[in-house]
Design a protein around this motif. Structure first.
Motif, mmCIF file in Angstrom:
data_model
loop_
_atom_site.group_PDB
_atom_site.id
_atom_site.type_symbol
_atom_site.label_atom_id
_atom_site.label_comp_id
_atom_site.label_asym_id
_atom_site.label_seq_id
_atom_site.Cartn_x
_atom_site.Cartn_y
_atom_site.Cartn_z
ATOM 1 N N UNK A 131 -19.681 6.942 -10.818
ATOM 2 C CA UNK A 131 -19.208 7.740 -9.556
ATOM 3 C C UNK A 131 -20.552 8.696 -9.427
ATOM 4 N N UNK A 132 -21.251 8.853 -10.263
ATOM 5 C CA UNK A 132 -22.408 9.766 -10.386
ATOM 6 C C UNK A 132 -23.874 9.005 -10.274
ATOM 7 N N UNK A 133 -24.606 9.096 -9.158
ATOM 8 C CA UNK A 133 -25.912 8.587 -9.236
ATOM 9 C C UNK A 133 -26.900 9.683 -9.626
ATOM 10 N N UNK A 134 -27.592 9.755 -10.650
ATOM 11 C CA UNK A 134 -28.461 10.769 -11.237
ATOM 12 C C UNK A 134 -29.482 10.086 -11.873
ATOM 13 N N UNK A 135 -30.845 10.769 -10.915
ATOM 14 C CA UNK A 135 -32.161 10.262 -11.341
ATOM 15 C C UNK A 135 -33.145 11.448 -11.751
ATOM 16 N N UNK A 136 -33.886 11.341 -12.821
ATOM 17 C CA UNK A 136 -34.566 12.323 -13.127
ATOM 18 C C UNK A 136 -34.386 12.967 -14.672
ATOM 19 N N UNK A 137 -35.494 13.688 -15.396
ATOM 20 C CA UNK A 137 -35.147 14.040 -16.718
ATOM 21 C C UNK A 137 -34.003 15.327 -16.669
ATOM 22 N N UNK A 138 -34.013 15.844 -15.495
ATOM 23 C CA UNK A 138 -33.199 17.213 -15.571
ATOM 24 C C UNK A 138 -31.973 16.966 -14.770
ATOM 25 N N UNK A 139 -31.570 15.550 -14.526
ATOM 26 C CA UNK A 139 -30.562 15.293 -13.431
ATOM 27 C C UNK A 139 -29.272 15.249 -14.251
ATOM 28 N N UNK A 140 -29.020 16.235 -14.857
ATOM 29 C CA UNK A 140 -27.434 16.192 -15.697
ATOM 30 C C UNK A 140 -26.870 17.840 -15.366
ATOM 31 N N UNK A 141 -25.385 17.642 -15.353
ATOM 32 C CA UNK A 141 -24.816 18.984 -15.126
ATOM 33 C C UNK A 141 -23.936 19.327 -16.525
ATOM 34 N N UNK A 142 -24.306 18.753 -17.524
ATOM 35 C CA UNK A 142 -23.476 18.911 -18.892
ATOM 36 C C UNK A 142 -23.595 20.560 -18.957
ATOM 37 N N UNK A 143 -22.597 21.055 -19.511
ATOM 38 C CA UNK A 143 -22.583 22.679 -19.738
ATOM 39 C C UNK A 143 -22.437 23.510 -18.449
ATOM 40 N N UNK A 144 -22.679 23.009 -17.461
ATOM 41 C CA UNK A 144 -22.687 23.696 -16.205
ATOM 42 C C UNK A 144 -21.267 23.741 -15.283
ATOM 43 N N UNK A 145 -20.598 22.833 -15.621
ATOM 44 C CA UNK A 145 -19.291 22.491 -14.989
ATOM 45 C C UNK A 145 -18.166 22.461 -15.949
ATOM 46 N N UNK A 146 -17.036 23.081 -15.597
ATOM 47 C CA UNK A 146 -16.435 23.326 -14.352
ATOM 48 C C UNK A 146 -16.861 24.688 -13.689
ATOM 49 N N UNK A 147 -16.742 24.854 -12.535
ATOM 50 C CA UNK A 147 -16.638 25.961 -11.799
ATOM 51 C C UNK A 147 -15.650 26.866 -12.130
ATOM 52 N N UNK A 148 -14.387 26.322 -11.672
ATOM 53 C CA UNK A 148 -13.019 26.794 -11.967
ATOM 54 C C UNK A 148 -12.368 26.011 -12.699
ATOM 55 N N UNK A 149 -11.208 26.652 -13.237
ATOM 56 C CA UNK A 149 -10.485 25.923 -14.194
ATOM 57 C C UNK A 149 -8.900 26.218 -13.586
ATOM 58 N N UNK A 150 -8.171 25.411 -13.537
ATOM 59 C CA UNK A 150 -6.690 25.713 -12.990
ATOM 60 C C UNK A 150 -5.683 25.053 -13.891
#
Length: 150
Positions: A131-150
């Protein structure tokens, strides 16, 4: 970065989105973080109590709000995050991109972005599901999400 989506409106839409998820959509590993002020029940407004289903316009606005929040929390210009029909931001510290197609691009649909931002799906699970198309050596969001927790 100047916000285009009002914080209270954005949080209200994100809360409604979370309530609209069926149990099949929710990651069994998702935590509930009542310490997060924006996600607490005390911050539930009367407008949050309307129907939890979001219109197309409201879903796009919720996505834009999450993009703005992400860029504010993780400033920079090394990665571009794109949500078709909703918006895009450049974020994350690193080499600044100036012209043409950025070298680090992440693109996904609105539901995947909102589920990542609210902790109902992990980055690894979203990438593995395709479901995610990521290209490039820095194209990851590990450790940066979630923004909110419910």
């Amino acid at each position: 970065m100047k916000r285009k989506v009002d914080i209270n409106e954005g949080m209200s839409l994100v809360r409604r989105y979370v309530r609209s998820l069926s149990s099949d959509d929710i990651n069994a590993d998702a935590d509930i973080d009542t310490a997060t002020p924006l996600a607490s029940a005390a911050n539930t407004s009367a407008s949050d109590l309307h129907s939890p289903m979001l219109s197309v316009h409201e879903r796009r606005t919720a996505c834009r709000f999450c993009l703005e929040e992400f860029a504010e929390r993780h400033p920079g210009h090394s990665v571009e995050i794109r949500i078709p029909y909703a918006g895009a931001v450049q974020a994350i510290l690193g080499p600044k991109h100036r012209r043409g197609t950025p070298p680090n691009v992440i693109e996904m649909d609105a539901d995947t972005w909102l589920q990542l931002c609210t902790g109902f799906v992990s980055w690894d699970r979203a990438v593995a599901s395709g479901k995610v198309d990521a290209s490039g050596s820095r194209a990851h969001l590990n450790g940066l999400l979630p923004l909110f927790r419910f």
